[in-house]
Design an enzyme around this catalytic site. Structure first.
Site, PDB file in Angstrom:
ATOM      1  N   ASN A  23       5.538   0.641 -38.012  1.00  0.00           N
ATOM      2  CA  ASN A  23       6.359  -1.417 -38.475  1.00  0.00           C
ATOM      3  C   ASN A  23       6.975  -1.384 -39.399  1.00  0.00           C
ATOM      4  O   ASN A  23       7.753  -1.902 -39.823  1.00  0.00           O
ATOM      5  CB  ASN A  23       4.764  -1.996 -38.807  1.00  0.00           C
ATOM      6  CG  ASN A  23       3.555  -2.072 -37.660  1.00  0.00           C
ATOM      7  OD1 ASN A  23       3.702  -1.831 -36.582  1.00  0.00           O
ATOM      8  ND2 ASN A  23       2.399  -2.702 -37.961  1.00  0.00           N
ATOM      9  N   ASP A 121       3.588  -5.154 -26.561  1.00  0.00           N
ATOM     10  CA  ASP A 121       1.450  -4.915 -26.007  1.00  0.00           C
ATOM     11  C   ASP A 121       1.662  -5.869 -25.110  1.00  0.00           C
ATOM     12  O   ASP A 121       2.025  -7.224 -25.891  1.00  0.00           O
ATOM     13  CB  ASP A 121       1.437  -4.843 -26.936  1.00  0.00           C
ATOM     14  CG  ASP A 121       1.149  -2.935 -27.768  1.00  0.00           C
ATOM     15  OD1 ASP A 121       1.497  -2.424 -27.458  1.00  0.00           O
ATOM     16  OD2 ASP A 121       0.944  -3.003 -29.108  1.00  0.00           O
ATOM     17  N   MET A 341      -6.452 -12.904 -34.498  1.00  0.00           N
ATOM     18  CA  MET A 341      -4.880 -12.884 -34.124  1.00  0.00           C
ATOM     19  C   MET A 341      -4.631 -13.624 -32.311  1.00  0.00           C
ATOM     20  O   MET A 341      -3.854 -13.949 -32.174  1.00  0.00           O
ATOM     21  CB  MET A 341      -4.185 -11.734 -34.461  1.00  0.00           C
ATOM     22  CG  MET A 341      -2.430 -12.303 -34.863  1.00  0.00           C
ATOM     23  SD  MET A 341      -1.888 -11.098 -36.223  1.00  0.00           S
ATOM     24  CE  MET A 341      -2.422 -11.541 -37.215  1.00  0.00           C
TER      25      MET A 341
END
Length: 435
Positions: A23, A121, A341
């Site tokens: 990331n 994803d 989330m």
């Protein structure tokens, strides 16, 4: 489509070095577009998403020189903006969610940017509003063509502004920071994400000549500068991989040393696994997980079951909840896993249930795990990886299970974990890549 054939029941032993952080890499590599000078980046993970981004930058005219090992030199002196209008760009950028990170640098340096709706994803809705609202606050004009699925942003003459982000999005914060570093005047970002990867980006930009205050907090002040210089940067170890190895060691009753883990940057990740009953020792920057036959989930003072939930930093990263969930299946005790989330990230638990795990999927965001304390080992099955983190969680389950498992669609795992089969086989795992 490639698959893993995993023979379970083998203990691991030895040392493993985490890869560079995926990331962080996506935003750091995108930041090379902010200058026409050389930027050297070390510890680049050799994974699909990162390599695709580098390939995309090369197509845009960025010179990329491999320095050996995991280091590259980037020079974005001759960026071809016309490439953004090609079908090739649309195909490559739409296949990679991380491609959204090039928009901020493009707006900052060139005043324009285009981006197809990015992929990534399949874990539920992942809106981009934070990115674009931030750009608009800086004066950019935004347009989305639903017929072509293309975002077009005109960032001519960006000017600093105050903004309160509606969510502390890591990628949104990073993109806005990169757009603001050369905007005229002062930009104030409140409710900014403050993960170590954002701190790393800010420190890199400061070395390049940016003027940023408040690094490490959720209130950033950025005074725009005219231009940025080159620099050298080393990525942090991937905290998600560190957490994955901790869970893997516990599930397989293995003794494992995670080298150079940068423990001070892991936040509450080690503590969260310790609440599952997993023992670990810390020496310098290494984490030793000793072999454990049993581990017991902690409970609250009043006796209620433990809830593990994701939260913005310094809370627990949502990327590790899948690993924590699978690790809890063989603990002693019960835990509630609350994924706030993403509404589709827990849907992989049906595979674990098929393997013999006792899990109640309460709703799209919550699952109750009843630990089996190894009384009933998981059994090998054939399954398909839906996303990166679920994929490695299923791999962990397969490594601990009795018998042989087959995991299809391992391209998802390859997007986030470099040479994972080779690295684990070197420690004693039995993972065969087929197809």
């Amino acid at each position: 489509m490639s698959s893993f054939r995993v023979e379970g029941g083998h203990q691991l032993n030895g040392e493993i070095i985490p890869q560079g952080a995926k990331n962080e890499a996506l935003q750091i590599i995108s930041a090379v577009l902010l200058t026409d000078q050389e930027v050297v980046i070390h510890k680049i993970p050799q994974i699909r998403d990162v390599l695709k981004l580098i390939d995309l930058l090369e197509d845009m005219g960025v010179e990329v020189s491999k320095n050996g090992g995991e280091s590259c030199t980037f020079k974005a002196a001759n960026v071809n903006l016309d490439f953004l209008n090609t079908e090739d760009f649309k195909d490559k950028a739409s296949a990679l969610r991380g491609s959204i990170m090039i928009l901020g640098p493009l707006l900052s340096r060139f005043g324009t940017g285009r981006m197809p709706k990015p992929g990534g994803d399949k874990i539920g809705r992942r809106r981009l509003d934070t990115h674009f609202v931030g750009f608009q606050k800086l004066g950019a004009k935004f347009n989305y063509d639903s017929k072509t699925s293309f975002y077009t942003v005109d960032g001519t003459n960006l000017k600093g502004a105050y903004m309160l982000l509606d969510e502390a999005s890591v990628t949104g914060t990073a993109n806005i920071i990169m757009a603001a570093v050369m905007a005229e005047g002062l930009t104030t970002i409140y409710n900014a994400a403050c993960e170590p990867y954002i701190q790393q980006l800010c420190k890199m930009l400061i070395r390049m000549g940016a003027n940023i205050e408040g690094v490490g907090s959720n209130l950033l002040r950025i005074e725009g500068v005219k231009s940025l210089n080159g620099t050298e940067h080393t990525l942090l170890p991937d905290m998600i991989e560190v957490g994955s190895f901790i869970g893997m060691a516990a599930m397989t009753k293995s003794s494992l040393i995670i080298k150079d883990a940068r423990i001070e940057e892991l936040g509450i990740i080690p503590e969260t696994f310790m609440r599952l009953g997993i023992k670990m020792n810390f020496k310098d920057d290494d984490i030793h997980i000793p072999a454990q036959e049993h581990y017991e989930i902690d409970s609250y003072i009043d006796g209620s079951i433990l809830t593990i939930a994701d939260a913005i930093w310094p809370g627990l990263t949502p990327d590790l909840l899948s690993v924590i969930l699978v690790t809890a299946t063989q603990a002693r005790g019960t835990a509630l896993i609350h994924q706030k989330m993403f509404e589709s990230r827990l849907f992989f638990v049906d595979k674990l249930i098929d393997m013999g795990a006792q899990i109640i999927l309460c709703d799209p965001h919550r699952a109750t795990v009843i630990g089996l304390d190894r009384a009933y080992p998981l059994r090998g099955i054939t399954m398909t990886s839906p996303d990166i983190r679920a994929g490695v969680s299923l791999l962990i389950a397969a490594m601990s299970a009795e018998g042989v498992s087959t995991i299809h669609n391992i391209d998802q795992i390859d997007r986030g974990y470099q040479f994972i089969d080779d690295r684990l086989n070197a420690l004693g795992a039995k993972i065969e890549r087929v197809g």
